[in-house]
Design an enzyme around this catalytic site. Structure first.
Site, PDB file in Angstrom:
ATOM      1  N   GLY A  13      40.472  45.149  42.533  1.00  0.00           N
ATOM      2  CA  GLY A  13      40.805  43.798  43.005  1.00  0.00           C
ATOM      3  C   GLY A  13      42.116  43.299  42.424  1.00  0.00           C
ATOM      4  N   ARG A 117      29.941  31.660  31.852  1.00  0.00           N
ATOM      5  CA  ARG A 117      30.636  30.670  31.010  1.00  0.00           C
ATOM      6  C   ARG A 117      29.688  29.632  30.411  1.00  0.00           C
ATOM      7  NH1 ARG A 117      35.706  29.770  34.863  1.00  0.00           N
ATOM      8  NH2 ARG A 117      36.643  31.816  34.594  1.00  0.00           N
ATOM      9  N   CYS A 157      41.381  29.408  34.735  1.00  0.00           N
ATOM     10  CA  CYS A 157      42.847  29.383  34.596  1.00  0.00           C
ATOM     11  C   CYS A 157      43.437  27.973  34.642  1.00  0.00           C
ATOM     12  CB  CYS A 157      43.487  30.255  35.671  1.00  0.00           C
ATOM     13  SG  CYS A 157      42.824  29.960  37.309  1.00  0.00           S
ATOM     14  N   LYS A 212      35.233  22.483  36.522  1.00  0.00           N
ATOM     15  CA  LYS A 212      35.540  23.460  35.460  1.00  0.00           C
ATOM     16  C   LYS A 212      36.581  22.886  34.504  1.00  0.00           C
ATOM     17  CE  LYS A 212      34.683  27.404  38.457  1.00  0.00           C
ATOM     18  NZ  LYS A 212      35.309  28.365  39.355  1.00  0.00           N
ATOM     19  N   HIS A 250      50.353  27.905  37.105  1.00  0.00           N
ATOM     20  CA  HIS A 250      49.637  26.638  37.246  1.00  0.00           C
ATOM     21  C   HIS A 250      50.336  25.592  36.370  1.00  0.00           C
ATOM     22  CE1 HIS A 250      46.695  28.672  39.518  1.00  0.00           C
ATOM     23  NE2 HIS A 250      45.652  28.623  38.713  1.00  0.00           N
ATOM     24  N   ASN A 335      49.006  31.854  35.703  1.00  0.00           N
ATOM     25  CA  ASN A 335      47.559  31.876  35.954  1.00  0.00           C
ATOM     26  C   ASN A 335      46.944  33.264  35.999  1.00  0.00           C
ATOM     27  OD1 ASN A 335      49.170  31.784  38.473  1.00  0.00           O
ATOM     28  ND2 ASN A 335      47.205  32.148  39.457  1.00  0.00           N
ATOM     29  N   THR A 336      47.683  34.286  36.441  1.00  0.00           N
ATOM     30  CA  THR A 336      47.043  35.612  36.493  1.00  0.00           C
ATOM     31  C   THR A 336      47.317  36.430  35.234  1.00  0.00           C
ATOM     32  OG1 THR A 336      48.842  36.704  37.669  1.00  0.00           O
ATOM     33  CG2 THR A 336      47.111  35.702  39.015  1.00  0.00           C
TER      34      THR A 336
HETATM   35  P1  NAP Z   1      39.162  40.621  44.500  1.00  0.00           P
HETATM   36  O1  NAP Z   1      40.595  40.887  44.662  1.00  0.00           O
HETATM   37  O2  NAP Z   1      38.353  40.277  45.707  1.00  0.00           O
HETATM   38  O3  NAP Z   1      38.493  41.912  43.787  1.00  0.00           O
HETATM   39  C1  NAP Z   1      37.118  41.978  43.580  1.00  0.00           C
HETATM   40  C2  NAP Z   1      36.726  43.256  42.838  1.00  0.00           C
HETATM   41  O4  NAP Z   1      35.290  43.246  42.729  1.00  0.00           O
HETATM   42  C3  NAP Z   1      37.097  44.533  43.581  1.00  0.00           C
HETATM   43  O5  NAP Z   1      37.312  45.561  42.641  1.00  0.00           O
HETATM   44  C4  NAP Z   1      35.836  44.824  44.383  1.00  0.00           C
HETATM   45  O6  NAP Z   1      35.680  46.191  44.713  1.00  0.00           O
HETATM   46  C5  NAP Z   1      34.770  44.409  43.395  1.00  0.00           C
HETATM   47  N1  NAP Z   1      33.531  44.053  44.078  1.00  0.00           N
HETATM   48  C6  NAP Z   1      33.354  43.296  45.179  1.00  0.00           C
HETATM   49  N2  NAP Z   1      32.044  43.219  45.494  1.00  0.00           N
HETATM   50  C7  NAP Z   1      31.380  43.962  44.579  1.00  0.00           C
HETATM   51  C8  NAP Z   1      30.027  44.280  44.373  1.00  0.00           C
HETATM   52  N3  NAP Z   1      29.069  43.839  45.175  1.00  0.00           N
HETATM   53  N4  NAP Z   1      29.722  45.079  43.334  1.00  0.00           N
HETATM   54  C9  NAP Z   1      30.655  45.550  42.492  1.00  0.00           C
HETATM   55  N5  NAP Z   1      31.973  45.279  42.642  1.00  0.00           N
HETATM   56  C10 NAP Z   1      32.332  44.483  43.670  1.00  0.00           C
HETATM   57  O7  NAP Z   1      38.893  39.431  43.459  1.00  0.00           O
HETATM   58  P2  NAP Z   1      39.886  38.901  42.307  1.00  0.00           P
HETATM   59  O8  NAP Z   1      40.801  37.864  42.840  1.00  0.00           O
HETATM   60  O9  NAP Z   1      40.449  40.047  41.576  1.00  0.00           O
HETATM   61  O10 NAP Z   1      38.862  38.126  41.360  1.00  0.00           O
HETATM   62  C11 NAP Z   1      37.931  38.815  40.543  1.00  0.00           C
HETATM   63  C12 NAP Z   1      37.150  37.789  39.731  1.00  0.00           C
HETATM   64  O11 NAP Z   1      38.056  37.088  38.882  1.00  0.00           O
HETATM   65  C13 NAP Z   1      36.461  36.733  40.583  1.00  0.00           C
HETATM   66  O12 NAP Z   1      35.227  36.394  39.994  1.00  0.00           O
HETATM   67  C14 NAP Z   1      37.426  35.570  40.535  1.00  0.00           C
HETATM   68  O13 NAP Z   1      36.759  34.341  40.715  1.00  0.00           O
HETATM   69  C15 NAP Z   1      37.966  35.681  39.133  1.00  0.00           C
HETATM   70  N6  NAP Z   1      39.302  35.101  38.909  1.00  0.00           N
HETATM   71  C16 NAP Z   1      40.344  35.359  39.750  1.00  0.00           C
HETATM   72  C17 NAP Z   1      41.597  34.821  39.449  1.00  0.00           C
HETATM   73  C18 NAP Z   1      42.798  35.109  40.295  1.00  0.00           C
HETATM   74  O14 NAP Z   1      43.869  34.648  39.906  1.00  0.00           O
HETATM   75  N7  NAP Z   1      42.681  35.843  41.406  1.00  0.00           N
HETATM   76  C19 NAP Z   1      41.789  34.047  38.313  1.00  0.00           C
HETATM   77  C20 NAP Z   1      40.709  33.834  37.475  1.00  0.00           C
HETATM   78  C21 NAP Z   1      39.480  34.362  37.783  1.00  0.00           C
HETATM   79  P3  NAP Z   1      36.199  46.785  46.139  1.00  0.00           P
HETATM   80  O15 NAP Z   1      37.686  46.856  46.047  1.00  0.00           O
HETATM   81  O16 NAP Z   1      35.553  48.120  46.182  1.00  0.00           O
HETATM   82  O17 NAP Z   1      35.705  45.838  47.189  1.00  0.00           O
END
Ligand code: NAP
Length: 359
Positions: A13, A117, A157, A212, A250, A335-336
């Site tokens: 992801g 959390r 974040c 949050k 952010h 943020n990331t």
């Molecule tokens: P993302 O791009 O959608 O990636 C999700 C990851 O989780 C992928 O590796 C995906 O695998 C895997 N996944 C999806 N469904 C799954 C399942 N049922 N079982 C096991 N693995 C699964 O999401 P992201 O933006 O990286 O965010 C990841 C987490 O971090 C989320 O909880 C999000 O809220 C949090 N977050 C994100 C940010 C940000 O800036 N984006 C900031 C803070 C927190 P596949 O590739 O195989 O589908």
């Protein structure tokens, strides 16, 4: 220092990829395992991220040929890692169950997810603010009967741009704050290509974010009493969270009232000389300085300042009197990096330095 082997859950992801790039050539940690959903399991990492590798850098050589395992299959990773980072997108129940399963199997989890959390015995850590909350780890292990495994999380974040600037001012008893965030689209996992509606636009709503931003600081600034976290009850926060057309970074505009109002000079001096535990310990991802005060009247700016301290520093500016509260200022973080993968890596560095991965 012996290098530790780490895994990344959700490695394919957006946040998972950020972990992979930030951990490339890390002095203390080597990525030795990657896991994702069953959709990616069984593929080489380079195949699993083909067409969605976001970084300008190549996939690190030590990771591109790793075979992705299914997050649900703990045994596929057990024995290959000393701990894991978690960045899974799934329901909160599923994420909690996955993370607990790893901890139960002697694998410490440093999570970027929000699922745990508010779990009573899970520390939510910004290493510069509440490094002592790691004390909860032994209590958590005892509560579950876990041996080596445990779960630690990092916060949302949105609050990482302003809380670091407020934490060193606690001795003046801040009591009320109004925070207006201007949050980048990468926080929603989006780019300008995938989110064209954000161009020429501001959206005054981000689901769940204001709650949050208002509540998480109270746990972070809280204390451990009788084996439980007790939230800080002396500060009230009102947050307005907005999505704005910035790719990363952010920004927060802050109005703050203190019980004992400091002078502007006192605040600037405290920010300038602030050297919390990660900086004193020389953790590899700890920016030094942590807080950068920019005197220019129109700074910080998202595009110009988000990469300060390799995306790990907080840039603050525009500290001025407020006619309603005591002071106003603007603060910015990446943020990331600071707000996601980089913040979690810093937590892992703190845990390693304190010996938690060996206990
Ligand atoms: P993302 O791009 O959608 O990636 C999700 C990851 O989780 C992928 O590796 C995906 O695998 C895997 N996944 C999806 N469904 C799954 C399942 N049922 N079982 C096991 N693995 C699964 O999401 P992201 O933006 O990286 O965010 C990841 C987490 O971090 C989320 O909880 C999000 O809220 C949090 N977050 C994100 C940010 C940000 O800036 N984006 C900031 C803070 C927190 P596949 O590739 O195989 O589908």
């Amino acid at each position: 220092m012996k290098k530790l082997k780490c895994g990344v859950l959700g490695a394919t992801g957006m946040v998972g990829q950020r972990f992979i790039t930030l951990l490339d050539s890390h002095p203390w940690f080597d990525v030795t395992a990657v896991a994702a959903s069953p959709r990616s399991a069984g593929k080489k990492y380079s195949e699993a991220v083909s067409g969605r590798w976001f970084s300008k850098k190549d996939i690190p050589a030590n990771v591109k040929d790793l075979i992705v395992s299914d997050v649900a299959e703990v045994n596929a990773i057990k024995g290959k890692v000393d701990f894991v980072f978690s960045a899974i997108e799934a329901s909160k129940e599923e994420i909690r169950a996955f993370e607990d399963k790893y901890a139960e199997n002697d694998i410490p989890v440093v999570s970027n997810n929000s699922a745990h959390r508010w779990t009573k015995d899970v520390p939510m850590i910004i290493p510069e603010i509440n490094p002592h909350h790691t004390d909860m780890i032994e209590i958590q292990k005892k509560n579950h009967g876990w041996n080596k495994g445990f779960v630690v999380v990092k916060p949302n974040c949105s609050l990482q741009s302003y809380l670091p600037a407020i934490a060193p001012l606690l001795k003046f008893n801040p009591i009320e704050m109004i925070i207006t965030t201007m949050q980048a689209i990468s926080g929603a996992g989006k780019t300008f290509e995938t989110y064209p509606d954000i161009l020429d636009n501001v959206i005054p709503f981000i689901g769940g974010e204001e709650e949050k931003s208002e509540k998480e600081p109270l746990k972070i600034l809280g204390k451990i009493e009788n084996g439980e976290f007790v939230d800080c009850d002396s500060i009230k926060i009102s947050a307005h969270c907005n999505r704005v057309p910035a790719s990363d970074g952010h920004m927060a505009a802050v109005s703050i009232k203190f019980e004992n109002k400091p002078t502007r000079g006192e605040i600037l001096e405290i920010w300038k000389s602030y050297k919390p535990e990660p900086q004193q310990l020389g953790l590899p991802s700890a920016p030094d300085p942590f807080i950068i005060y920019n005197e220019e009247e129109n700074r910080p700016q998202t595009k110009l300042d988000r990469d300060a301290g390799k995306g790990m520093a907080i840039t603050v500016g525009r500290l001025r009197e407020c006619h309603v509260f005591d002071y106003r200022f603007a603060a910015l973080s990446h943020n990331t990096v600071r707000g996601a993968a980089g913040g979690a890596i810093l937590v892992a560095e703190l845990l390693y330095k304190k010996g938690y991965f060996e206990k």
